[in-house]
Write a protein that holds these residues in place. Structure first.
Motif, mmCIF file in Angstrom:
data_model
loop_
_atom_site.group_PDB
_atom_site.id
_atom_site.type_symbol
_atom_site.label_atom_id
_atom_site.label_comp_id
_atom_site.label_asym_id
_atom_site.label_seq_id
_atom_site.Cartn_x
_atom_site.Cartn_y
_atom_site.Cartn_z
ATOM 1 N N PHE A 1 -42.411 6.022 -14.428
ATOM 2 C CA PHE A 1 -41.653 6.191 -14.584
ATOM 3 C C PHE A 1 -40.685 5.575 -15.406
ATOM 4 O O PHE A 1 -41.017 4.386 -14.901
ATOM 5 N N VAL A 2 -39.314 5.827 -15.949
ATOM 6 C CA VAL A 2 -38.672 5.375 -16.506
ATOM 7 C C VAL A 2 -37.620 5.520 -15.785
ATOM 8 O O VAL A 2 -37.073 6.127 -14.963
ATOM 9 N N VAL A 3 -37.301 4.069 -15.139
ATOM 10 C CA VAL A 3 -35.387 3.728 -14.107
ATOM 11 C C VAL A 3 -34.545 3.682 -15.301
ATOM 12 O O VAL A 3 -34.682 2.768 -16.197
ATOM 13 N N PRO A 4 -33.736 4.622 -15.549
ATOM 14 C CA PRO A 4 -32.158 5.063 -17.126
ATOM 15 C C PRO A 4 -32.249 3.664 -17.234
ATOM 16 O O PRO A 4 -31.940 3.392 -17.902
ATOM 17 N N LYS A 5 -31.007 3.358 -15.974
ATOM 18 C CA LYS A 5 -30.621 2.816 -15.682
ATOM 19 C C LYS A 5 -30.235 1.027 -16.751
ATOM 20 O O LYS A 5 -29.892 0.106 -16.933
ATOM 21 N N ASN A 6 -32.236 0.982 -16.244
ATOM 22 C CA ASN A 6 -32.632 -0.417 -16.633
ATOM 23 C C ASN A 6 -32.667 -0.547 -18.111
ATOM 24 O O ASN A 6 -32.659 -1.647 -18.323
ATOM 25 N N TYR A 7 -32.484 0.566 -18.603
ATOM 26 C CA TYR A 7 -32.823 0.445 -20.268
ATOM 27 C C TYR A 7 -32.095 0.030 -20.850
ATOM 28 O O TYR A 7 -32.173 -1.123 -22.222
ATOM 29 N N GLN A 8 -31.367 -0.209 -20.704
ATOM 30 C CA GLN A 8 -30.139 -0.716 -20.905
ATOM 31 C C GLN A 8 -30.482 -1.924 -21.057
ATOM 32 O O GLN A 8 -29.049 -2.977 -22.433
ATOM 33 N N HIS A 9 -30.742 -3.135 -20.244
ATOM 34 C CA HIS A 9 -31.399 -3.950 -21.069
ATOM 35 C C HIS A 9 -32.030 -4.509 -22.319
ATOM 36 O O HIS A 9 -31.117 -5.424 -22.884
ATOM 37 N N ILE A 10 -32.645 -3.398 -22.749
ATOM 38 C CA ILE A 10 -32.897 -4.028 -23.669
ATOM 39 C C ILE A 10 -32.282 -3.732 -24.671
ATOM 40 O O ILE A 10 -32.247 -4.874 -26.088
ATOM 41 N N PRO A 11 -31.721 -2.345 -25.035
ATOM 42 C CA PRO A 11 -30.344 -2.681 -26.537
ATOM 43 C C PRO A 11 -29.692 -3.505 -26.194
ATOM 44 O O PRO A 11 -28.868 -4.241 -27.763
ATOM 45 N N ALA A 12 -29.049 -4.211 -24.840
ATOM 46 C CA ALA A 12 -28.100 -5.381 -24.623
ATOM 47 C C ALA A 12 -28.846 -6.613 -24.962
ATOM 48 O O ALA A 12 -28.293 -7.428 -26.135
ATOM 49 N N LEU A 13 -29.517 -6.941 -25.114
ATOM 50 C CA LEU A 13 -30.463 -8.343 -25.916
ATOM 51 C C LEU A 13 -30.944 -7.641 -27.485
ATOM 52 O O LEU A 13 -30.902 -9.130 -28.379
ATOM 53 N N VAL A 14 -31.553 -6.735 -27.722
ATOM 54 C CA VAL A 14 -31.361 -5.940 -29.579
ATOM 55 C C VAL A 14 -30.039 -6.422 -30.010
ATOM 56 O O VAL A 14 -29.628 -6.954 -31.494
ATOM 57 N N PHE A 15 -28.796 -5.959 -29.776
ATOM 58 C CA PHE A 15 -27.797 -6.016 -30.306
ATOM 59 C C PHE A 15 -27.688 -7.087 -30.107
ATOM 60 O O PHE A 15 -26.550 -7.869 -30.824
ATOM 61 N N ALA A 16 -27.494 -8.230 -29.191
ATOM 62 C CA ALA A 16 -27.265 -9.686 -29.567
ATOM 63 C C ALA A 16 -28.360 -10.526 -30.394
ATOM 64 O O ALA A 16 -27.558 -10.931 -31.308
ATOM 65 N N VAL A 17 -28.926 -9.808 -30.654
ATOM 66 C CA VAL A 17 -29.969 -10.531 -31.190
ATOM 67 C C VAL A 17 -29.065 -10.022 -32.956
ATOM 68 O O VAL A 17 -29.126 -10.845 -34.310
ATOM 69 N N LYS A 18 -29.365 -8.595 -33.017
ATOM 70 C CA LYS A 18 -28.701 -8.394 -34.118
ATOM 71 C C LYS A 18 -26.885 -9.407 -35.110
ATOM 72 O O LYS A 18 -27.224 -9.554 -35.565
ATOM 73 N N GLU A 19 -26.530 -8.992 -33.081
ATOM 74 C CA GLU A 19 -24.657 -10.396 -34.172
ATOM 75 C C GLU A 19 -25.469 -11.603 -34.353
ATOM 76 O O GLU A 19 -24.118 -11.715 -35.507
ATOM 77 N N ILE A 20 -26.122 -12.300 -33.584
ATOM 78 C CA ILE A 20 -26.306 -13.729 -34.002
ATOM 79 C C ILE A 20 -27.243 -13.013 -35.581
ATOM 80 O O ILE A 20 -26.415 -14.677 -36.271
ATOM 81 N N ASN A 21 -27.970 -12.745 -36.230
ATOM 82 C CA ASN A 21 -28.273 -12.853 -37.320
ATOM 83 C C ASN A 21 -27.793 -12.287 -38.427
ATOM 84 O O ASN A 21 -27.801 -12.702 -39.777
ATOM 85 N N GLU A 22 -26.554 -11.715 -38.101
ATOM 86 C CA GLU A 22 -25.593 -11.098 -39.029
ATOM 87 C C GLU A 22 -24.283 -12.004 -38.954
ATOM 88 O O GLU A 22 -23.510 -12.015 -40.039
ATOM 89 N N ASN A 23 -24.009 -13.617 -38.160
ATOM 90 C CA ASN A 23 -23.359 -14.521 -37.683
ATOM 91 C C ASN A 23 -23.634 -15.204 -38.877
ATOM 92 O O ASN A 23 -24.114 -16.712 -38.259
ATOM 93 N N PRO A 24 -22.650 -16.091 -40.449
ATOM 94 C CA PRO A 24 -23.764 -17.161 -41.006
ATOM 95 C C PRO A 24 -23.350 -18.043 -40.276
ATOM 96 O O PRO A 24 -23.395 -19.611 -40.485
ATOM 97 N N LYS A 25 -22.288 -18.451 -38.947
ATOM 98 C CA LYS A 25 -21.818 -19.556 -38.237
ATOM 99 C C LYS A 25 -22.992 -20.018 -37.645
ATOM 100 O O LYS A 25 -23.262 -21.237 -37.230
ATOM 101 N N ILE A 26 -24.182 -18.694 -37.032
ATOM 102 C CA ILE A 26 -25.080 -19.428 -36.026
ATOM 103 C C ILE A 26 -26.477 -19.276 -36.460
ATOM 104 O O ILE A 26 -26.361 -18.292 -37.437
ATOM 105 N N LEU A 27 -26.914 -20.293 -36.790
ATOM 106 C CA LEU A 27 -28.234 -20.653 -37.265
ATOM 107 C C LEU A 27 -28.469 -19.709 -38.803
ATOM 108 O O LEU A 27 -29.107 -19.324 -38.679
ATOM 109 N N PRO A 28 -27.951 -20.762 -39.398
ATOM 110 C CA PRO A 28 -27.937 -20.221 -41.349
ATOM 111 C C PRO A 28 -28.946 -20.169 -42.176
ATOM 112 O O PRO A 28 -30.049 -21.041 -41.078
ATOM 113 N N ASN A 29 -29.642 -19.270 -42.362
ATOM 114 C CA ASN A 29 -30.822 -19.163 -42.816
ATOM 115 C C ASN A 29 -31.982 -18.805 -41.933
ATOM 116 O O ASN A 29 -33.150 -19.725 -42.537
#
Length: 830
Positions: A31-59
């Protein structure tokens, strides 16, 4: 790459025999625990922001790989093995999967299980659940970085919350595991130290296999009965996601069985790990029982762009998210094309469903505390890597060397940079690790408001701020609280028995916890000004308890004076007798040459009348405020004046006897009759009393004193006699003279004279002795100002007896029967 182990899928296995290898497609009843699914997009969203930010880990592009723990030990170990390599330990099949850090798990058990694997490789592990400090102290090799506060602060917050609302009779529910046992063992002493008792302590049943769920029905009903039938209105529930799923099932079954005939309101205090999670089939369960619940939550803040990121989630996009389809199907009750499931659904999933339209028991658009911790964990790893690859570090050359050299970086090399990482996240908050490798972020305190459509809203009502000043770390706003409907928006009382009102104290019940007690009225002279006082306390000496014995009232200062009725009456009596004495003396002076005045030594009569006047005026000293001078004068004046008075009476009596003896022919006593006899008696007798008074003044003189104990409501000002023995010596000496006068007069009462004064002296001395003999027991049995009144009355009564008995018969003859006031009548014999 960042590895992640989420906990948003829940499965109940059939019992395993470990004879075959478990694969993902063998998982049943998932079964899915729906409320805990938010943890996954939170990780994905943070990685997305970092990859789009040239000031953190450029290149450098950051990647991630997420597995699920399935809330199962075996699957957690399987996921942990998949993170650093393949299922074959220490074997790498390619160079693309270069793991630098791991985020997970949600609860303590899964985090420790992960650490068993990743700890071998010294891979940094950032947990986003709450853990006690002692677990990492036991084994310093466990590479825990906690993105949440230490759980000890949550214990303190629970105790502060209970004290804030004066809840002293509470129940405990905890998970049947090591963390639940530790929670109870840690919280119990903290509660007892603050005067809080446990009405019950129950454990939610631990389940691992599918068959166990069916066998738990009766135990769930029994636990529900214990909780709902208890007098405790507050239940503290500690557990993890599985515990919350079990609690909701227990409540649903209990209400279905109608164990309690009427709805019982409870205040549920939930710990941060619970987060009101529910399985998909539980989303339709009634939430009203949790109305007004208070929940501790990992601190979170608004992250800009996260809601927009959630809105564009689409299960048909090929973005490598292998979890979204199952989540989508269960929360929207739909099926995807080519689905092999045989379950009934309301329609086909289109991808146009909106997450924001889901009820809050299924999914929340606001970033939860655990998602916020995941978000910060990703940024902490990125900033640590960024710091590691700065030009001034020795690792800069690997960046310049390209991808092949980046593969040479080891995950254990990241530890020093993680320990010292500090950055401001997009919410404007500073994130850094403290001395114990944990984020000192504190906890939020939220209140649950439920709605009939099975959704709810969290209202932030307080905070545990670890950076606040001592005594201000816990804060809560009562005005925002919403209570269960049974409490009618009034904070409930959760106590073993009603509070003891002021005027009483707690009395322990034998065999009961210390929170259960009887109420005993305060003993006389003591008060309790507050509710539930352990002991009554005595009032200060200058105060006394009120009627309810709930407060101390200042005592009134009291002494016998001219301003009160008793003092006025005695003063008028004293002035009246003094005036009468003056009148008698005036009569005697005016008719001083008459035979009856001249008889028995006229000068002695004047002296006696003068000192009787002073006796009547003595009480005025007793009615004056008790000060040093008045206290010295009171007893001294009384003793000396009365001694002279009684001495004069004694002299008169002896004069009568000697006068009769001297009239006999040839008697030698004639030369003693006259003024010299009276002086020879009065002066020595008075000098003896004066000597006693002098000794009294020289050794232990009277002094002003206050009596705070004789009368409960008054401070009685008076004169302390100093030496009681000398006081009674003065009285005793006067008594001796009075008795001597009485004896002499008694034997002289039958002398053959027409006007024999000895008869009247006998009667006057009888009255005098009767008054003062009665004085002693009455004086000793009275208290306060009435002791002074008794002494004044005795002075006036005895003096009036002398005046009336000795002088009224003479006045009667002088004024009303002047015919008897002649020498012939006086010397006439019977």
């Amino acid at each position: 790459m960042i590895g992640g182990v989420a906990s948003h899928l829940f499965t109940a296995f059939d019992k395993e025999d470990f004879t075959e290898r478990l694969t993902t497609h063998q998982l049943l009843n998932t079964f899915v625990v729906p409320k805990n699914y938010q943890h996954i997009p939170a990780l994905v969203f943070a990685v997305k922001e970092i990859n789009e930010n040239p000031k953190i880990l450029p290149n450098i592009t950051m990647g991630f790989h997420i597995y699920d723990s399935y809330f199962n030990q075996r699957m957690t170990y399987r996921a942990a093995l998949n993170l650093p390599a393949t299922l074959i330990p220490n074997y790498k099949c390619d160079t693309q999967k270069h793991l630098m850090a791991v985020i997970g798990g949600l609860d303590m058990d899964s985090s420790l299980q992960m650490a068993d694997i990743v700890g071998v490789y010294k891979i940094p592990q950032l947990t986003y659940g709450s853990f006690a400090l002692e677990y990492t102290d036991e084994n310093q090799s466990i590479p825990f970085y906690r993105m949440v506060p230490n759980e000890a602060h949550q214990y303190t917050g629970i105790v502060e919350l209970l004290l804030h609302f004066a809840w002293t009779w509470v129940g405990l529910l905890s998970g049947d595991n090591h963390s639940g046992e530790r929670f109870v063992q840690t919280l119990k002493p903290l509660l007892f130290q603050k005067g809080i008792c446990l009405a019950f302590s129950e454990k939610t049943l631990k389940t691992t296999y599918l068959a166990e769920y069916y066998a738990m029905y009766s135990q769930w009903i029994q636990s529900y009965h214990v909780v709902m039938e208890s007098k405790a209105k507050v239940v503290v529930f500690y557990g993890e996601t599985k515990s919350m799923l079990g609690l909701r099932t227990m409540v649903a079954l209990g209400e279905l069985e109608n164990v309690t005939k009427t709805s019982v309101g409870k205040v549920w205090i939930l710990t941060a790990q619970l987060d009101f999670t529910a399985l998909a089939f539980q989303m339709s369960m009634d939430m009203q029982v949790f109305q007004g619940s208070v929940s501790f939550a990992v601190h979170s803040n608004v992250v800009q762009g996260f809601k927009a990121f959630l809105r564009v989630q689409n299960p048909f996009e090929e973005n490598g998210n292998g979890f979204v389809k199952q989540f989508w199907a269960e929360v929207f009750l739909c099926l995807f094309p080519n689905s092999n499931t045989e379950e009934q659904a309301s329609g086909t999933c289109t991808g146009e469903e909106k997450l924001e339209e889901l009820i809050s028991s299924a999914f929340e658009m606001n970033m939860s505390g655990h998602s916020y911790s995941v978000y910060n964990a990703v940024y902490a790893i990125a900033h640590a890597l960024h710091g590691m690859l700065l030009p001034r570090t020795k690792y800069r050359r690997v960046v310049e060397g390209g991808m092949r050299d980046l593969q040479m970086l080891q995950s254990w090399q990241l530890h020093p940079f993680l320990r010292t990482v500090s950055f401001n996240n997009s919410a404007g908050e500073t994130v850094s690790f403290g001395e114990n490798r944990e984020v000192e972020a504190g906890f939020d305190i939220t209140n649950m408001v439920t709605f009939p459509n099975h959704s709810f809203m969290r209202v932030k009502i307080g905070r545990i701020d670890l950076e606040a000043a001592p005594g201000q770390k816990f804060s809560i706003d009562d005005n925002q609280m919403v209570w269960h409907r049974n409490f009618h928006q009034v904070p409930p009382f959760s106590v073993c028995n009603p509070s003891c009102p002021p005027g009483s104290s707690k009395e322990k019940k034998e065999g009961e916890p210390f929170c259960c007690y009887d109420c005993a009225p305060c003993p006389q002279g003591k008060i309790s000004s507050q509710k539930d006082m352990d002991e009554c306390v005595a009032c200060p000496e200058d105060h006394y308890p009120n009627r309810d014995q709930s407060q101390c009232i200042p005592k009134t200062i009291s002494f016998l004076s001219f301003k009160e009725p008793l003092g006025i009456s005695l003063a008028l009596f004293s002035f009246s007798l003094s005036l009468l004495t003056v009148v008698v003396q005036a009569i005697f002076i005016k008719l001083q040459d008459t035979p009856i005045v001249r008889a028995n030594n006229r000068d002695l009569t004047y002296t006696l009348l003068t000192f009787l006047l002073l006796c009547f005026l003595c009480p005025l000293i007793f009615l004056s405020p008790p000060e040093r001078v008045s206290c010295l004068l009171r007893q001294m004046a009384f003793g000396l004046v009365f001694t002279v008075t009684v001495s004069c009476v004694l002299a008169k009596t002896i004069t009568v006897v000697l006068a009769f003896v001297a009239t006999k022919p040839g008697s030698r006593m004639r030369k003693w009759v006259g003024k010299r006899l009276a002086s020879a008696i009065v002066f020595p007798c008075s000098l003896i009393q004066m000597g006693i008074c002098t000794v009294w003044l020289g050794t232990s003189p009277p002094f002003p004193d206050s009596d705070m104990h004789s009368v409960m409501k008054e401070i009685i000002l008076g004169c302390n006699e100093g030496s009681v023995a000398l006081f009674y010596c003065v009285l005793g000496y006067m008594g001796f003279l009075a008795i001597l006068s009485f004896v002499v007069a008694f034997f002289a009462r039958k002398l053959p004279e027409n006007f024999n004064e000895a008869k009247f002296i006998t009667f006057s001395m009888f009255l005098f002795c009767s008054v003062w003999i009665s004085f002693v027991p009455v004086y000793l049995s009275t208290k306060g100002k009435y002791m002074v009144a008794v002494e004044i009355f005795s002075i006036l009564a005895s003096s009036a007896g002398l005046l009336g008995s000795i002088f009224f018969p003479k006045c009667y003859i002088i004024v009303l029967r002047p015919d008897l006031n002649s020498k012939e009548k006086l010397i006439k014999r019977k």
